[in-house]
Design a protein around this motif. Structure first.
Motif, short mmCIF file in Angstrom:
data_model
loop_
_atom_site.label_atom_id
_atom_site.label_comp_id
_atom_site.label_asym_id
_atom_site.label_seq_id
_atom_site.Cartn_x
_atom_site.Cartn_y
_atom_site.Cartn_z
N ARG A 75 5.34 0.98 -18.57
CA ARG A 75 4.18 1.88 -18.51
C ARG A 75 3.25 1.33 -17.45
O ARG A 75 2.90 0.15 -17.48
CB ARG A 75 3.49 1.92 -19.86
CG ARG A 75 2.32 2.89 -19.90
CD ARG A 75 1.63 2.87 -21.24
NE ARG A 75 2.52 3.41 -22.26
CZ ARG A 75 2.40 3.14 -23.55
NH1 ARG A 75 1.47 2.32 -23.98
NH2 ARG A 75 3.21 3.68 -24.42
N ALA A 76 2.88 2.17 -16.51
CA ALA A 76 2.05 1.71 -15.40
C ALA A 76 0.91 2.69 -15.16
O ALA A 76 1.05 3.90 -15.36
CB ALA A 76 2.89 1.55 -14.14
N ASP A 77 -0.20 2.14 -14.71
CA ASP A 77 -1.35 2.95 -14.32
C ASP A 77 -1.99 2.30 -13.10
O ASP A 77 -1.40 1.41 -12.48
CB ASP A 77 -2.34 3.10 -15.48
CG ASP A 77 -2.81 1.77 -16.04
OD1 ASP A 77 -2.76 0.74 -15.31
OD2 ASP A 77 -3.24 1.73 -17.21
N ALA A 78 -3.18 2.71 -12.75
CA ALA A 78 -3.84 2.20 -11.55
C ALA A 78 -4.19 0.72 -11.67
O ALA A 78 -4.30 0.02 -10.67
CB ALA A 78 -5.10 3.00 -11.26
N GLU A 79 -4.35 0.23 -12.88
CA GLU A 79 -4.74 -1.17 -13.09
C GLU A 79 -3.57 -2.16 -13.07
O GLU A 79 -3.72 -3.29 -12.64
CB GLU A 79 -5.49 -1.31 -14.42
CG GLU A 79 -6.72 -0.44 -14.52
CD GLU A 79 -7.73 -0.73 -13.43
OE1 GLU A 79 -7.97 -1.92 -13.15
OE2 GLU A 79 -8.25 0.23 -12.84
N GLY A 80 -2.44 -1.74 -13.60
CA GLY A 80 -1.32 -2.66 -13.68
C GLY A 80 -0.11 -2.02 -14.32
O GLY A 80 -0.02 -0.80 -14.48
N VAL A 81 0.80 -2.86 -14.73
CA VAL A 81 2.07 -2.41 -15.29
C VAL A 81 2.38 -3.22 -16.54
O VAL A 81 2.20 -4.43 -16.58
CB VAL A 81 3.21 -2.51 -14.24
CG1 VAL A 81 3.38 -3.93 -13.74
CG2 VAL A 81 4.51 -1.98 -14.77
N GLU A 82 2.82 -2.52 -17.57
CA GLU A 82 3.24 -3.17 -18.81
C GLU A 82 4.75 -3.04 -18.91
O GLU A 82 5.30 -1.94 -18.84
CB GLU A 82 2.60 -2.48 -20.02
CG GLU A 82 3.06 -3.06 -21.34
CD GLU A 82 2.58 -2.23 -22.52
OE1 GLU A 82 3.12 -2.44 -23.62
OE2 GLU A 82 1.69 -1.37 -22.36
N VAL A 83 5.42 -4.17 -19.07
CA VAL A 83 6.88 -4.20 -19.16
C VAL A 83 7.26 -4.66 -20.55
O VAL A 83 6.90 -5.75 -20.98
CB VAL A 83 7.49 -5.17 -18.11
CG1 VAL A 83 8.99 -5.23 -18.26
CG2 VAL A 83 7.10 -4.75 -16.71
N LYS A 144 1.38 0.56 -4.41
CA LYS A 144 0.80 0.74 -3.08
C LYS A 144 -0.65 1.21 -3.15
O LYS A 144 -1.52 0.71 -2.44
CB LYS A 144 1.63 1.75 -2.29
CG LYS A 144 1.18 1.99 -0.87
CD LYS A 144 2.09 2.98 -0.18
CE LYS A 144 1.61 3.26 1.22
NZ LYS A 144 2.44 4.27 1.90
N ALA A 145 -0.92 2.16 -4.03
CA ALA A 145 -2.30 2.68 -4.18
C ALA A 145 -3.24 1.60 -4.71
O ALA A 145 -4.39 1.48 -4.25
CB ALA A 145 -2.31 3.88 -5.12
N ALA A 146 -2.77 0.78 -5.62
CA ALA A 146 -3.62 -0.25 -6.22
C ALA A 146 -3.89 -1.40 -5.26
O ALA A 146 -4.98 -1.95 -5.24
CB ALA A 146 -2.98 -0.78 -7.50
N THR A 147 -2.90 -1.78 -4.47
CA THR A 147 -3.09 -2.91 -3.55
C THR A 147 -3.78 -2.49 -2.27
O THR A 147 -4.26 -3.35 -1.53
CB THR A 147 -1.74 -3.59 -3.24
OG1 THR A 147 -0.82 -2.62 -2.74
CG2 THR A 147 -1.18 -4.26 -4.48
N ALA A 148 -3.84 -1.19 -1.98
CA ALA A 148 -4.53 -0.72 -0.77
C ALA A 148 -6.04 -0.70 -0.95
O ALA A 148 -6.77 -0.72 0.03
CB ALA A 148 -4.04 0.68 -0.41
#
Length: 149
Positions: A75-83, A144-148
């Motif tokens: 599950r991923a959103d603009a803040e991060g990713v949960e694996v 890409k959106a989060a690191t930009a």
């Protein structure tokens, strides 16, 4: 209008979930049949009702173990990713993730982390083909959106 920054994506494996469900049902059916047939054996061994119940319970426990293989989720959103893999679950900030990759010949995708470490994303499996491609593309877009920013 929805952008990559405000969307949340969730992916689970498709094919393995079907396979584990069929295997779990099969295990329960076989162990139940064996448990019911235990009471009538010509070997001289005496099986009691508790032995039959234990056999059915063993089938249920094994089926539960098989169903764990279908548990992975990402599950991923603009803040991060949960694996969430078979047993463990971890959350990573996009700032901690270097790349989302799917190496040639790999069974599942992975998150590349600093210091040559990585985390397998078992929810994105090669056998799911187009579903896996869509998942990797969505994760890469969010990364890409989060690191930009």
């Amino acid at each position: 209008m929805s952008t990559a920054v405000d969307k949340t994506v969730e992916f689970r494996p498709k094919r393995i979930r079907r396979v584990t469900a069929v295997c779990a049902v099969g295990l329960v059916a076989v162990f139940t049949a064996v448990g019911l047939l235990l009471g009538d054996t010509p070997t001289g061994v005496i099986f009691r009702v508790s032995d039959q119940i234990a056999m059915v319970c063993l089938g249920v426990l094994l089926a539960g173990g098989v169903l764990l293989l279908g548990r992975p989720r990402v599950r991923a959103d603009a803040e991060g990713v949960e694996v969430r893999n078979v047993v463990t679950a971890s959350r990573y900030s996009w700032q901690d993730v270097l790349h989302v990759s799917f190496p040639d010949g790999a069974s599942w995708a992975r998150l590349e982390l600093p210091d040559d470490e990585y985390v397998s994303v078992m929810a994105v499996q090669a056998v799911d083909r187009e579903h896996a491609v869509a998942a990797v593309r969505a994760l890469r877009e969010l990364h890409k959106a989060a690191t930009a920013r």
